[in-house]
Scaffold this motif. Structure first.
Motif, PDB file in Angstrom:
ATOM      1  N   SER A  53     141.063 -47.590 -21.372  1.00  0.00           N
ATOM      2  CA  SER A  53     142.162 -46.563 -21.302  1.00  0.00           C
ATOM      3  C   SER A  53     143.477 -47.310 -21.666  1.00  0.00           C
ATOM      4  O   SER A  53     144.485 -46.842 -22.251  1.00  0.00           O
ATOM      5  N   ARG A 112     142.738 -44.182  -9.988  1.00  0.00           N
ATOM      6  CA  ARG A 112     142.777 -45.166 -11.282  1.00  0.00           C
ATOM      7  C   ARG A 112     142.872 -44.201 -12.687  1.00  0.00           C
ATOM      8  O   ARG A 112     143.479 -44.903 -13.474  1.00  0.00           O
ATOM      9  N   ASN A 113     142.314 -43.123 -12.714  1.00  0.00           N
ATOM     10  CA  ASN A 113     142.273 -42.296 -13.788  1.00  0.00           C
ATOM     11  C   ASN A 113     143.727 -42.280 -14.384  1.00  0.00           C
ATOM     12  O   ASN A 113     144.654 -41.398 -13.592  1.00  0.00           O
ATOM     13  N   GLU A 143     136.279 -50.975 -14.276  1.00  0.00           N
ATOM     14  CA  GLU A 143     136.880 -51.767 -14.830  1.00  0.00           C
ATOM     15  C   GLU A 143     136.951 -51.524 -16.426  1.00  0.00           C
ATOM     16  O   GLU A 143     137.930 -52.071 -17.316  1.00  0.00           O
ATOM     17  N   ASP A 189     138.852 -48.847 -17.130  1.00  0.00           N
ATOM     18  CA  ASP A 189     140.486 -49.026 -17.156  1.00  0.00           C
ATOM     19  C   ASP A 189     140.895 -49.694 -18.659  1.00  0.00           C
ATOM     20  O   ASP A 189     141.987 -49.614 -19.128  1.00  0.00           O
ATOM     21  N   LYS A 190     139.998 -50.835 -19.009  1.00  0.00           N
ATOM     22  CA  LYS A 190     140.194 -51.330 -20.398  1.00  0.00           C
ATOM     23  C   LYS A 190     140.330 -50.641 -21.438  1.00  0.00           C
ATOM     24  O   LYS A 190     141.244 -50.836 -22.174  1.00  0.00           O
ATOM     25  N   LYS A 228     146.043 -44.520 -14.669  1.00  0.00           N
ATOM     26  CA  LYS A 228     147.102 -45.341 -14.306  1.00  0.00           C
ATOM     27  C   LYS A 228     147.197 -46.565 -15.164  1.00  0.00           C
ATOM     28  O   LYS A 228     148.357 -47.119 -15.440  1.00  0.00           O
ATOM     29  N   ALA A 229     145.992 -47.211 -15.601  1.00  0.00           N
ATOM     30  CA  ALA A 229     145.947 -48.120 -16.618  1.00  0.00           C
ATOM     31  C   ALA A 229     146.612 -47.802 -18.004  1.00  0.00           C
ATOM     32  O   ALA A 229     147.028 -48.915 -18.622  1.00  0.00           O
ATOM     33  N   TYR A 289     135.284 -42.084 -11.914  1.00  0.00           N
ATOM     34  CA  TYR A 289     136.622 -42.783 -12.181  1.00  0.00           C
ATOM     35  C   TYR A 289     137.484 -41.285 -12.388  1.00  0.00           C
ATOM     36  O   TYR A 289     138.666 -41.554 -12.022  1.00  0.00           O
TER      37      TYR A 289
END
Length: 385
Positions: free
Chosen positions: A77, A115-116, A71, A74-75, A118-119, A110
Motif C-alpha cells: 500500500s 491499518r487499511n 506488514e 502495508d508495504k 493508513k500506510a 486487513y
C-alpha cells in the motif's frame, strides 16, 4: 474538522481549473473551480487528479499479497501510494488452496482493521487471478496448481472472503467455466477473461453468460489470427467489453497500445500495473510463488523467459499514455481512475474530483511525477523534493 486543498484540478468535465476542495471526514464536501488562466502557475504547482485505482496488483516494495501478513499489505500500500494509487485490489496468484486461503484471510482481516489506508493506498477488495486458467497460457502461474473451474471451491473462497472478492480472472473456454461464471455474476463479482485460449465463439458464449472484462489484453491469450480471430479481436470489436493493459513498454509494443486505443477508446480501457514484489525495488533475484524470478533492466522473467508481472507503477503508466501515446490528461485519468471505479461499481464515491466523493487525490508535477498523494483526506505521501 474541515480542511482545504487548493490548486489546479482536473475536473469531471475534463478541464483543468484552479480551485478549492473542502474536505471533511475523508470526503470532498465542496468544490469551487474557476477557469484556468495562468498556465505558468499551473505548471509550477502541478495538477491535482483523482487518485489512481489499480485492479491488478500482486506486490511491491519487496512484499507480495501471498505473503499473507498485514506488514506485507502495508508495504504494498505504501509503495503504490507513493506513486499515486489510492485504491487497489489485492491480487492473488495460482497457489495451493491452503495458501490462497491464507491470503484471503489476511486481506479480509486487513480490510476490517484500521491499518487499511493508513500506510498508503486502500485495499478495496480481492482479485482472484487463477487458479482456473488455461495451462497452455498460464504465464508465471504454477502449472501444478492450475485447474479446471470448480464452482464448489469458488463458493468456499467467496464465503471465506466475506464479500471482499470483487474480480476473478479465468479462462472461459474451460470445462466448468459456465457454472462458475453464473455464480460469480450472481454474487456481483466482475468476471474477466484472461490466461485464455478462447476462440471468437467461446467469447460470444462467455459474454452472454456475464464475462464483462479482459485481463491484460494481448498478454497470455490466444494470438490474433485472420481465420480464428479469437479473444483479442472479439475484445477489440465489442464495446460492451472493457479491458486492461500493461503499458510498461515491455508487455506491449507501442503500436499495439495505439491499436487498443483506436479500437476500444479511452472509455473502455483500464491501466493496470500487474506489479510484482520487485516493483520500486529494482534488479535482482526474487523467489515468488515457487518460481525464481530474475529482474533485469526493468523486466521480471522466470527461468524460461516468461514475463512474471511487471515493475510498473500507475504514475508511470499515466505518464507514458500522455507523453508517448498523445492521450489527453483527461483520457489518461479515465483509464487510471474513472474506468476502474466504474468496473468495481465504486463510481459514486471514487474516480473523480467532485462533491460527495472520497478525498482520494494525487498531485502530479509537470514531469508527471507524484508530488503528493491523499487517501481519505489524509496525506499518505509527500515528495521530498
Amino acid at each position: 474538522m474541515q480542511s482545504e486543498v487548493k490548486g489546479y484540478f482536473l475536473t469531471p468535465d475534463g478541464q483543468v481549473k484552479k480551485g478549492i476542495a473542502s474536505i471533511s471526514e475523508g470526503k470532498i464536501v465542496r468544490c469551487e473551480f474557476d477557469i484556468d488562466s495562468n498556465q505558468a502557475e499551473r505548471e509550477d504547482e502541478g495538477v491535482i487528479v483523482p487518485g489512481f485505482i489499480d485492479v491488478h496488483v500482486h506486490g511491491g516494495g519487496g512484499s507480495d499479497v501471498m505473503d499473507a501478513t498485514p506488514e506485507a499489505l502495508d508495504k504494498i500500500s505504501a509503495t503504490h501510494g507513493a506513486k499515486g494509487t489510492t485504491a487497489w485490489l489485492a491480487t492473488t496468484v495460482t497457489q495451493s488452496t491452503m495458501n490462497t486461503d491464507r491470503a484471503i484471510d489476511a486481506v479480509v482481516a486487513y480490510m476490517k482493521s484500521d491499518r487499511n489506508g493508513k500506510a498508503g493506498a486502500q485495499v478495496v477488495g480481492i482479485h482472484l487471478e487463477g487458479p482456473f486458467l488455461n495451462p497452455k497460457l498460464r504465464g508465471a502461474h504454477r502449472e501444478d496448481f492450475v485447474c479446471l473451474p470448480d464452482k464448489a471451491q469458488f463458493i468456499q473462497w467467496c464465503e471465506r472472503a466475506e464479500g471482499t472478492i470483487k474480480m476473478i480472472t479465468l479462462a472461459p473456454e474451460l470445462e466448468g467455466a459456465e457454472e462458475l461464471i453464473r455464480e460469480a455474476v450472481r454474487r456481483g463479482i466482475v468476471v474477466s477473461a484472461g490466461h485464455s485460449d478462447a476462440t471468437w465463439a467461446d467469447m460470444e458464449k462467455a459474454t452472454a453468460l456475464g464475462v464483462s472484462h479482459v485481463t491484460h489484453l494481448f498478454n497470455a491469450m490466444r494470438p490474433l489470427h485472420h481465420r480464428e480471430p479469437g479473444i483479442i479481436a472479439y475484445t477489440l470489436q465489442h464495446s460492451a467489453l472493457t479491458a486492461d493493459i500493461i503499458v510498461d513498454g515491455i508487455h506491449l509494443h507501442r503500436g499495439i497500445v495505439d491499436l487498443a486505443l483506436a479500437n476500444k477508446g479511452a472509455d473502455k480501457l483500464l491501466l493496470i500495473t500487474d506489479a510484482m514484489r520487485a516493483a520500486c525495488i529494482g534488479d535482482g533475484e526474487y523467489g515468488i510463488d515457487g518460481f525464481q524470478v530474475t529482474v533485469r533492466n526493468g523486466e521480471a522473467r522466470i527461468h524460461d523467459g516468461t514475463l512474471a508481472g511487471s515493475l510498473l507503477t500507475l504514475d508511470e503508466a499515466f505518464r507514458r499514455m500522455v507523453q508517448l501515446h498523445d492521450v489527453s490528461m483527461a483520457d489518461a485519468s479515465r483509464m487510471a481512475s474513472t474506468n476502474p471505479a466504474k468496473l468495481l461499481q465504486l463510481e459514486a464515491i471514487r474516480g473523480s474530483v467532485a462533491e460527495g466523493m472520497k478525498a482520494d487525490l494525487v498531485c502530479l508535477r509537470r514531469d508527471g511525477a507524484v508530488s503528493w498523494t491523499m487517501v481519505n483526506g489524509r496525506f499518505v505521501y509527500r515528495s521530498p523534493e
